[in-house]
Design a protein around this motif. Structure first.
Motif, PDB file in Angstrom:
ATOM      1  N   LEU A 144       4.039  10.579  15.914  1.00 28.28           N
ATOM      2  CA  LEU A 144       3.493  10.252  17.867  1.00 28.28           C
ATOM      3  C   LEU A 144       4.938   9.846  18.216  1.00 28.28           C
ATOM      4  O   LEU A 144       5.104  10.537  19.690  1.00 28.28           O
ATOM      5  N   ALA A 145       5.421   8.916  17.845  1.00 26.26           N
ATOM      6  CA  ALA A 145       6.950   8.134  19.163  1.00 26.26           C
ATOM      7  C   ALA A 145       8.042   9.205  18.398  1.00 26.26           C
ATOM      8  O   ALA A 145       8.570   9.509  19.665  1.00 26.26           O
ATOM      9  N   ILE A 167      -8.654  13.279   9.298  1.00 23.06           N
ATOM     10  CA  ILE A 167      -9.784  11.957   9.577  1.00 23.06           C
ATOM     11  C   ILE A 167     -10.821  13.004   8.197  1.00 23.06           C
ATOM     12  O   ILE A 167     -11.570  11.865   7.634  1.00 23.06           O
ATOM     13  N   PHE A 190       3.308  19.341  19.456  1.00 23.16           N
ATOM     14  CA  PHE A 190       1.665  18.125  19.965  1.00 23.16           C
ATOM     15  C   PHE A 190       1.059  18.905  18.894  1.00 23.16           C
ATOM     16  O   PHE A 190      -0.671  18.367  18.782  1.00 23.16           O
ATOM     17  N   TYR A 225       0.214  17.589  15.820  1.00 21.47           N
ATOM     18  CA  TYR A 225      -0.330  16.406  15.876  1.00 21.47           C
ATOM     19  C   TYR A 225      -1.714  16.485  15.512  1.00 21.47           C
ATOM     20  O   TYR A 225      -2.482  15.954  14.525  1.00 21.47           O
ATOM     21  N   VAL A 226      -2.252  17.335  17.013  1.00 18.85           N
ATOM     22  CA  VAL A 226      -3.600  17.174  17.010  1.00 18.85           C
ATOM     23  C   VAL A 226      -4.355  17.982  15.292  1.00 18.85           C
ATOM     24  O   VAL A 226      -5.638  17.457  14.689  1.00 18.85           O
ATOM     25  N   VAL A 275      -5.644   5.396   4.135  1.00 18.44           N
ATOM     26  CA  VAL A 275      -6.013   5.993   5.700  1.00 18.44           C
ATOM     27  C   VAL A 275      -4.400   5.204   6.125  1.00 18.44           C
ATOM     28  O   VAL A 275      -4.310   4.760   7.571  1.00 18.44           O
ATOM     29  N   ALA A 276      -4.006   3.196   5.754  1.00 20.34           N
ATOM     30  CA  ALA A 276      -3.061   2.816   6.350  1.00 20.34           C
ATOM     31  C   ALA A 276      -1.822   2.785   6.392  1.00 20.34           C
ATOM     32  O   ALA A 276      -1.188   3.634   7.699  1.00 20.34           O
ATOM     33  N   GLU A 303      -4.086  14.969  12.666  1.00 24.09           N
ATOM     34  CA  GLU A 303      -5.257  14.613  12.637  1.00 24.09           C
ATOM     35  C   GLU A 303      -6.402  14.810  12.121  1.00 24.09           C
ATOM     36  O   GLU A 303      -7.469  14.562  11.194  1.00 24.09           O
ATOM     37  N   PHE A 341      -9.923  11.906   5.136  1.00 16.71           N
ATOM     38  CA  PHE A 341     -10.813   9.809   5.515  1.00 16.71           C
ATOM     39  C   PHE A 341     -11.894   9.671   4.670  1.00 16.71           C
ATOM     40  O   PHE A 341     -12.085   9.573   3.697  1.00 16.71           O
ATOM     41  N   VAL A 342     -12.700  10.895   5.136  1.00 13.55           N
ATOM     42  CA  VAL A 342     -14.466  10.799   5.087  1.00 13.55           C
ATOM     43  C   VAL A 342     -14.281  11.071   3.533  1.00 13.55           C
ATOM     44  O   VAL A 342     -15.473  10.790   2.402  1.00 13.55           O
ATOM     45  N   ALA A 397       1.727   7.907  13.815  1.00  9.97           N
ATOM     46  CA  ALA A 397       2.720   6.675  14.652  1.00  9.97           C
ATOM     47  C   ALA A 397       3.796   6.912  15.012  1.00  9.97           C
ATOM     48  O   ALA A 397       3.934   7.229  15.789  1.00  9.97           O
ATOM     49  N   LEU A 401      -1.629   6.957   8.828  1.00 15.65           N
ATOM     50  CA  LEU A 401      -2.354   5.997  10.300  1.00 15.65           C
ATOM     51  C   LEU A 401      -0.556   5.670  10.733  1.00 15.65           C
ATOM     52  O   LEU A 401       0.105   5.821  11.446  1.00 15.65           O
ATOM     53  N   ILE A 402       0.368   5.312   9.788  1.00 17.45           N
ATOM     54  CA  ILE A 402       1.393   4.126  10.247  1.00 17.45           C
ATOM     55  C   ILE A 402       2.358   6.028  10.149  1.00 17.45           C
ATOM     56  O   ILE A 402       2.820   5.771  11.267  1.00 17.45           O
TER      57      ILE A 402
END
Lengths: 120, 504
Positions: free
Chosen positions: B174-175, B141, B130, B133-134, B163-164, B137, B144-145, B171, B167-168
């Motif tokens: 995370l699942a 991010i 986990f 994961y953090v 980005v899209a 991200e 992205f910027v 997800a 983010l998928i």
């Protein structure tokens, strides 16, 4: 309770995916937000649902008396919500800028990166 | 010792925070960027020497005993990666001194770069899924910027795709984490490895493995999920593209190697053919896309995809030699590819364009730049005695040893096509005469770059190009290191013992 949540999670995933394959970037971002929420609920559900048993250690004891609710999935979800909030806030600002720059929210019109680009 | 594992996280974080306080002082921000990345490189080298001496090292954050707290772990593979991250950060920081423009710097370009490095180092060193994961991200991010900074139309369109898709992937990741926690009741990687090796896997664990493979397959641009990369990577300034190509997809591959050698060992064994098929198709589609391009940065972006195939090939073969090949290839490709992107930036600075049709005569006009391009280009194609040759040789030998002839044939064919597309850049941009446009004097084609900027742009590219030579001529030490790292990866006992302090 698990079965109800399972149906809710499935519905959220389905809705999120449906929104993601639409051509509008606004709908796409909403779809992503729903996917994130679905993943959070999934973590919550597979972490076993125990109702009304907070993991307190009784006075004089060293560990809580089972069965207690597992606090870890909730902590994970809290973290994921915070991260999701930040990312979605950024994504919303991004689509606003995209709309201002490109002049449309239709993904099918955003193909200049795929074609031969000539800089002036 | 314990501090050493935290340093690669503390240094970029402190540099980023200091950069935020120096918001309106560009000179100070630049200085901080160079100093911070130098310190990061130093910390990485120190960590690598400790890991070489002591084997796998780990530390528990806040002294919570594993598997309850957050663990930081470094084995040889992650330590090597941290060194590479520091080196690349420094190269790009120096290059940015001359290439970054005031628009980007006033929007926090330098602190963002540090946040990106922080996310990458965190992903490399964490021992908890986990927490991974953090860190991912954090890295995302920042990327992205950085991708969207400046806000030209091209960048905006590239950013929305990037980005899209990412983010998928997040997800999915995370699942996968959620279901894995439901199955195993832990997210500490060493603890997961210990629990999942003891039982034959039923229906759920392969599904989780597939979810995570898809998630990191998207993030590292493995076939068929790579289309976001060539659509977005050529849009930001060259320094940003360079750091993206050097680190982001490679961290995805690193995580794939880590989870499939440590946690999903049974799935990796069972799914070898599938992973090899993905690897072969990644190589082939990437290079075919590259051959069809007529713009330097887009062409190089497709090559990123193609080279990822080689890295994944080593994971699919799963022998010590193959994994050593992957690790060696990782270091080689980061150096060679980054050098090429930096040269593309120099070409853009000289001529104002990277369109091959509009370029020409650079060999005559700027022989040094031509040399800077030629060396890493040949290394990328795998010409001996440069670094790429040894990396590919190891992978090919491992493939032949396993009897996987199809993927070996693909790897060799892709090498030839890589050489072909590099020849194309060479012939178009450097060799042919400059296309004469109406009303232009010859002198305007290659405007003079002032001496200071020339050094700042040229030295990082030169050092990286020389690194590919050094890794080729003196391949022995790095290859021995890669073999030791591969042995560590294939013996999860060492990792588990280092984290949990028990013999499984």
């Amino acid at each position: 309770m698990e079965s109800v949540l399972a149906i809710v999670i499935g519905g959220l995933y389905a809705t999120g995916l449906y929104l993601m394959v639409r051509r509008s970037i606004v709908k796409m971002i909403f779809g992503l937000a729903l996917l994130g929420n679905a993943a959070n609920l999934l973590i919550f559900t597979v972490g076993r649902l125990t109702r009304g048993r907070p993991p307190y250690v009784p006075a004089g004891g060293t560990e809580p008396i089972p069965p207690v609710a597992d606090p870890l999935p909730q902590a994970l979800i809290l973290t994921a919500i915070v991260i999701g909030f930040g990312v979605q806030a950024f994504a919303l600002v991004l689509i606003k800028r995209v709309y201002q720059t490109v002049g449309t929210d239709d993904l099918d019109e955003m193909t200049t990166t795929d074609t031969e680009y000539r800089s002036n | 010792m314990k501090l050493l594992l935290f340093l690669p996280l503390i240094i970029p974080l402190a540099t980023a925070v200091a950069g935020l306080f120096a918001w309106n002082r560009r000179e100070l921000q630049r200085l901080l960027g160079v100093c911070g990345t130098t310190a990061l490189l130093g910390a990485g080298v120190a960590l690598l020497t400790v890991v070489q001496r002591q084997g796998v090292v780990s530390v528990q954050a806040g002294n919570w005993p594993a598997p309850f707290g957050i663990t930081l772990v470094a084995d040889l593979f992650s330590a090597v990666m941290v060194v590479v991250v520091g080196a690349m950060g420094l190269a790009v920081a120096v290059y940015s001194l001359a290439s970054a423009d005031i628009d980007h710097e006033s929007l926090g370009y330098h602190p963002l770069m540090q946040v990106l490095l922080l996310g990458v180092c965190g992903s490399l060193l964490t021992g908890d899924l986990f927490n991974l994961y953090v860190w991912f991200e954090v890295m995302l991010i920042a990327s992205f910027v950085l991708l969207a900074l400046g806000g030209r139309r091209q960048q905006m369109e590239g950013a929305i795709k990037y980005v899209a898709l990412n983010l998928i992937a997040s997800a999915f990741f995370l699942a996968g984490i959620g279901i894995l926690y439901g199955v195993a009741g832990t997210l500490n990687m060493a603890d997961l490895a210990r629990q999942l090796r003891a039982v034959p896997h039923g229906g759920t664990v392969p599904v989780i493995a597939a979810l995570l493979f898809a998630a990191f397959g998207i993030k590292s641009a493995v076939f068929p999920l790579f289309f976001w990369l060539p659509a977005s990577y050529h849009t930001p300034p060259v320094a940003v593209t360079t750091i993206f190509s050097a680190l982001l997809t490679k961290v995805g591959v690193y995580v794939l190697v880590r989870i499939f050698t440590l946690i999903f060992v049974q799935e990796a064994e069972a799914g070898r053919t599938l992973i090899l098929a993905a690897a072969g198709l990644t190589m082939v589609t990437g290079v075919l896309g590259a051959v069809a391009q007529h713009e330097m940065r887009r062409l190089l972006s497709f090559h990123i995809v193609s080279q990822i195939g080689y890295l994944v090939m080593g994971l699919g073969l799963l022998t010590p030699l193959a994994l050593a090949g992957t690790i060696f290839f990782m270091v080689h490709v980061i150096a060679a590819k980054s050098a090429l992107f930096l040269v593309a930036g120099i070409v853009k600075r000289l001529t104002g364009t990277t369109e091959l049709a509009e370029l020409g005569g650079l060999y005559e006009g700027r022989p040094l730049v031509a040399g800077l391009f030629l060396v890493p280009a040949l290394a990328l194609a795998g010409i001996p005695p440069l670094s790429g040759f040894w990396a590919k040789l190891a992978l090919v030998r491992a493939g032949l040893g396993e009897g996987r002839y199809v993927v070996v044939a693909a790897a060799l064919a892709v090498s030839i096509l890589t050489l072909f597309s590099m020849t194309k850049i060479w012939a178009e941009a450097f060799w042919k005469d400059h296309p004469v446009r109406e009303g232009e004097a010859h002198a305007q084609y290659h405007p003079h770059i002032p001496g200071g900027a020339r050094l700042l742009l040229g030295v990082p590219a030169l050092v990286l190009a020389l690194a590919t030579v050094a890794m080729g001529v003196g391949a022995e030490p790095l290859f021995r290191l890669s073999l030791t790292a591969a042995d560590q990866l294939l013996n999860p006992d060492l990792y588990i013992a280092a984290v949990l302090g028990v013999k499984p």
